[in-house]
Design an enzyme around this catalytic site. Structure first.
Site, PDB file in Angstrom:
ATOM      1  N   GLY A  24       0.798  -1.227   0.000  1.00 49.55           N
ATOM      2  CA  GLY A  24       0.000   0.000   0.000  1.00 49.55           C
ATOM      3  C   GLY A  24       0.824   1.267   0.000  1.00 49.55           C
ATOM      4  O   GLY A  24       0.597   2.171   0.802  1.00 49.55           O
ATOM      5  N   CYS A  25       1.773   1.368  -0.944  1.00 44.09           N
ATOM      6  CA  CYS A  25       2.725   2.487  -0.939  1.00 44.09           C
ATOM      7  C   CYS A  25       2.403   3.587  -1.947  1.00 44.09           C
ATOM      8  O   CYS A  25       3.236   4.476  -2.165  1.00 44.09           O
ATOM      9  CB  CYS A  25       4.142   1.973  -1.205  1.00 44.09           C
ATOM     10  SG  CYS A  25       4.807   0.977   0.139  1.00 44.09           S
ATOM     11  N   GLY A  28      -0.164   8.055   1.329  1.00 53.82           N
ATOM     12  CA  GLY A  28      -0.363   7.957   2.769  1.00 53.82           C
ATOM     13  C   GLY A  28       0.789   7.379   3.563  1.00 53.82           C
ATOM     14  O   GLY A  28       1.960   7.634   3.284  1.00 53.82           O
ATOM     15  N   TYR A 168     -15.327  -2.096   9.106  1.00 56.85           N
ATOM     16  CA  TYR A 168     -13.898  -1.800   9.193  1.00 56.85           C
ATOM     17  C   TYR A 168     -13.346  -2.242  10.544  1.00 56.85           C
ATOM     18  O   TYR A 168     -12.281  -2.867  10.624  1.00 56.85           O
ATOM     19  CB  TYR A 168     -13.669  -0.300   8.979  1.00 56.85           C
ATOM     20  CG  TYR A 168     -12.219   0.110   9.055  1.00 56.85           C
ATOM     21  CD1 TYR A 168     -11.359  -0.139   7.994  1.00 56.85           C
ATOM     22  CD2 TYR A 168     -11.708   0.748  10.186  1.00 56.85           C
ATOM     23  CE1 TYR A 168     -10.021   0.226   8.055  1.00 56.85           C
ATOM     24  CE2 TYR A 168     -10.376   1.128  10.255  1.00 56.85           C
ATOM     25  CZ  TYR A 168      -9.538   0.860   9.189  1.00 56.85           C
ATOM     26  OH  TYR A 168      -8.217   1.224   9.254  1.00 56.85           O
TER      27      TYR A 168
END
Length: 327
Positions: A24-25, A28, A168
């Site tokens: 997830g780069c 953020g 979530y």
């Protein structure tokens, strides 16, 4: 632990840089962590920064600067695809990782009745099953070498459920239980598991959630519940983000400290102001204290809720410095 022992752990065997894979780069926390480790002045890390869509790599590459191609490599990986995970891991030089950072994640907010089951499953596919699949893939090599560190970017919502974040929170609770169970046996192999639990973070993640809310009609939701969500929860959520929200740089700094630790703990909270909120849950084994406290603050005592946030806002200049708080 001494600074020397921390340094020894920060380097791999024979003083070589440790290989760190981060998911997830594209933006953020993942982007800032990848850049921070890759630009380490002592070059203690070689970073493999992964993302599902390489079409979004420009921002990362620009931030990496001269580290790109030296101490940072960008790679494609979809954590939900076993083939993608295998292909990415097979291209790692030497074939082994020292540190895995599970950061990729999806959010979903809104009244449960108005959420699509396909979207609910997608959250679990990424936040839980995707992370489990990747951990499962790297464990054999780590166990064989009897060293490694698995870092999972969880959330305070994995400790304390939050209204209208049911799905979530559930995905993060699942990850917390999984890691807590796994950590016991992995100590036998000198492999550490660390859960990093931020509160609200000001990233594109929140922007995407706002876009999701603006497009969703939440069909099947009764008028009262929809009103509570739109007129009570959403304004309160925005105030909380404005008051307690950390920057992704702050959280990345906290994770970097965890990775560099000689004896990393199981849990770390990055936002000290959230500690009293999560402590409510453990102060009363019945759970009534936390449930009724949050209910009163949100629905019965909104002026007190806003006053509390104002007080925290005044204190935040001193309290919200980058820090890691082991639990």
């Amino acid at each position: 632990m001494t600074q020397r022992s921390d340094m020894a752990r920060a380097l791999g065997p024979e003083g070589h840089p440790r290989t760190v894979l981060i998911t997830g780069c594209s933006s953020g926390i993942g982007l800032h962590l990848a850049v921070k480790l890759a630009q380490d002045p002592q070059q203690r890390y070689h970073v493999i920064a992964t993302m599902r869509d390489l079409g979004k790599k420009e921002k990362l590459e620009a931030a990496a600067g001269e580290a790109l191609g030296r101490t940072l490599t960008v790679a494609q990986m979809d954590v939900c695809s076993e083939e993608s995970v295998s292909a990415c891991l097979s291209n790692i030089e030497g074939g082994s990782l020292d540190v895995l950072v599970n950061n990729a994640g999806l959010g979903l907010v809104g009244p449960l009745e108005g959420l699509n089951m396909a979207d609910i499953r997608k959250v679990f596919e990424t936040n839980f099953f995707g992370a489990v699949q990747l951990i499962k893939a790297v464990l054999p090599s780590m166990k064989q070498r009897r060293r490694g560190h698995i870092v999972v970017v969880s959330s305070v919502m994995g400790l304390q459920g939050v209204i209208f974040n049911d799905v979530y929170s559930a995905s993060k609770f699942a990850m917390e239980g999984f890691c807590e169970s796994l950590a016991v046996q992995l100590l036998r192999f000198n492999i550490f598991v660390s859960l990093v639990e931020p509160g609200p973070v000001k990233t594109d993640f929140e922007v995407k959630l706002e876009a999701q809310v603006s497009k969703a009609g939440f069909p099947g939701t009764d008028p009262d519940t929809l009103s509570y969500f739109l007129d009570v929860y959403l304004p309160a959520s925005k105030e909380i983000f404005q008051t307690l929200g950390q920057s992704p740089e702050d959280v990345a700094q906290a994770i970097a400290q965890v990775i560099g630790s000689a004896q990393p703990s199981l849990r770390y909270q990055t936002n000290a102001l959230y500690t009293p909120l999560t402590a409510l849950k453990y102060a009363d084994p019945s759970g009534d204290l936390s449930v009724h406290t949050f209910y009163r603050l949100l629905f019965r005592c909104q002026p007190l809720f806003r006053f509390s946030l104002c007080c925290l806002r005044c204190l935040s200049g001193n309290c919200l410095r980058p820090r890691v708080t082991p639990m």
